[in-house]
Scaffold this motif. Structure first.
Motif, short mmCIF file in Angstrom:
data_model
loop_
_atom_site.label_atom_id
_atom_site.label_comp_id
_atom_site.label_asym_id
_atom_site.label_seq_id
_atom_site.Cartn_x
_atom_site.Cartn_y
_atom_site.Cartn_z
N GLU A 18 0.85 -1.18 0.00
CA GLU A 18 0.00 0.00 0.00
C GLU A 18 0.89 1.24 0.00
N GLU A 19 0.73 2.06 -1.01
CA GLU A 19 1.49 3.30 -1.11
C GLU A 19 1.00 4.27 -0.02
N PRO A 20 1.86 5.19 0.42
CA PRO A 20 1.45 6.12 1.48
C PRO A 20 0.16 6.89 1.14
N ASN A 21 0.03 7.36 -0.10
CA ASN A 21 -1.19 8.09 -0.47
C ASN A 21 -2.42 7.19 -0.40
N GLU A 22 -2.28 5.93 -0.76
CA GLU A 22 -3.40 5.00 -0.69
C GLU A 22 -3.81 4.74 0.76
N ARG A 23 -2.83 4.64 1.64
CA ARG A 23 -3.12 4.45 3.06
C ARG A 23 -3.87 5.66 3.61
N ILE A 24 -3.37 6.84 3.28
CA ILE A 24 -4.01 8.06 3.75
C ILE A 24 -5.43 8.15 3.19
N LYS A 25 -5.58 7.83 1.91
CA LYS A 25 -6.90 7.87 1.27
C LYS A 25 -7.86 6.90 1.95
N ARG A 26 -7.37 5.70 2.27
CA ARG A 26 -8.20 4.70 2.95
C ARG A 26 -8.58 5.19 4.34
N GLU A 27 -7.62 5.75 5.06
CA GLU A 27 -7.90 6.26 6.41
C GLU A 27 -8.90 7.41 6.37
N MET A 28 -8.79 8.27 5.36
CA MET A 28 -9.74 9.38 5.23
C MET A 28 -11.13 8.83 4.90
N ALA A 29 -11.21 7.82 4.04
CA ALA A 29 -12.50 7.21 3.71
C ALA A 29 -13.12 6.61 4.96
N GLU A 30 -12.30 5.98 5.79
CA GLU A 30 -12.81 5.42 7.05
C GLU A 30 -13.30 6.54 7.96
N SER A 31 -12.61 7.68 7.96
CA SER A 31 -13.04 8.81 8.78
C SER A 31 -14.40 9.34 8.31
N TRP A 32 -14.59 9.40 7.00
CA TRP A 32 -15.89 9.81 6.47
C TRP A 32 -16.98 8.86 6.96
N GLU A 33 -16.71 7.57 6.85
CA GLU A 33 -17.72 6.58 7.26
C GLU A 33 -18.00 6.69 8.76
N ILE A 34 -16.98 6.87 9.56
CA ILE A 34 -17.17 7.02 11.01
C ILE A 34 -18.06 8.23 11.30
N SER A 35 -17.81 9.33 10.60
CA SER A 35 -18.62 10.53 10.79
C SER A 35 -20.09 10.27 10.47
N PHE A 36 -20.32 9.54 9.40
CA PHE A 36 -21.71 9.23 9.03
C PHE A 36 -22.35 8.28 10.03
N ILE A 37 -21.60 7.29 10.48
CA ILE A 37 -22.14 6.34 11.47
C ILE A 37 -22.49 7.08 12.76
#
Length: 92
Positions: free
Chosen positions: A14-33
Motif C-alpha cells: 500500500e502506497e502512502p497516499n493509498e493508506r491516507i486515502k483509505r484512512e480518510m475514507a474510514e473517517s468519512w464513514e465514522i462521521s456518518f455512522i
C-alpha cells in the motif's frame, strides 16, 4: 517457518497516499455512522456525493476570488475527493 504474524509477507504494498486515502475514507464513514447513517446506504452515499460536489464548488470559488491559495485549493479538493471515494467504495 512459524505462523507468527511477523512472518506474513504482504502481497500488495500500500502506497502512502493509498493508506491516507483509505484512512480518510474510514473517517468519512465514522462521521456518518456517528450521525446515524452509513455510506453503504445508496441514498446516503448519493447525498454525500451531492454535498461534496457543492463544497467543491465553494472551494473553487474561494480560490477564484483569491481567498485561498492554489495549494490550499488542491488540498481541500483532495480531502473532499476522499469523501467521494468513500461513498463509491462503501456503496459497493
Amino acid at each position: 517457518m512459524s505462523d507468527d504474524l511477523d512472518n506474513v509477507i504482504p502481497l500488495f504494498r500500500e502506497e502512502p497516499n493509498e493508506r491516507i486515502k483509505r484512512e480518510m475514507a474510514e473517517s468519512w464513514e465514522i462521521s456518518f455512522i456517528e450521525a446515524g447513517q452509513s455510506l453503504s446506504n445508496p441514498e446516503t452515499a448519493t447525498s454525500a456525493r451531492v454535498a461534496i460536489k457543492v463544497m467543491s464548488h465553494f472551494v473553487r470559488g474561494h480560490y477564484e476570488v483569491g481567498h485561498i491559495t492554489e495549494e490550499q485549493r488542491d488540498s481541500l479538493l483532495w480531502w473532499l475527493g476522499t469523501g467521494t471515494y468513500a461513498a463509491d467504495e462503501l456503496h459497493k
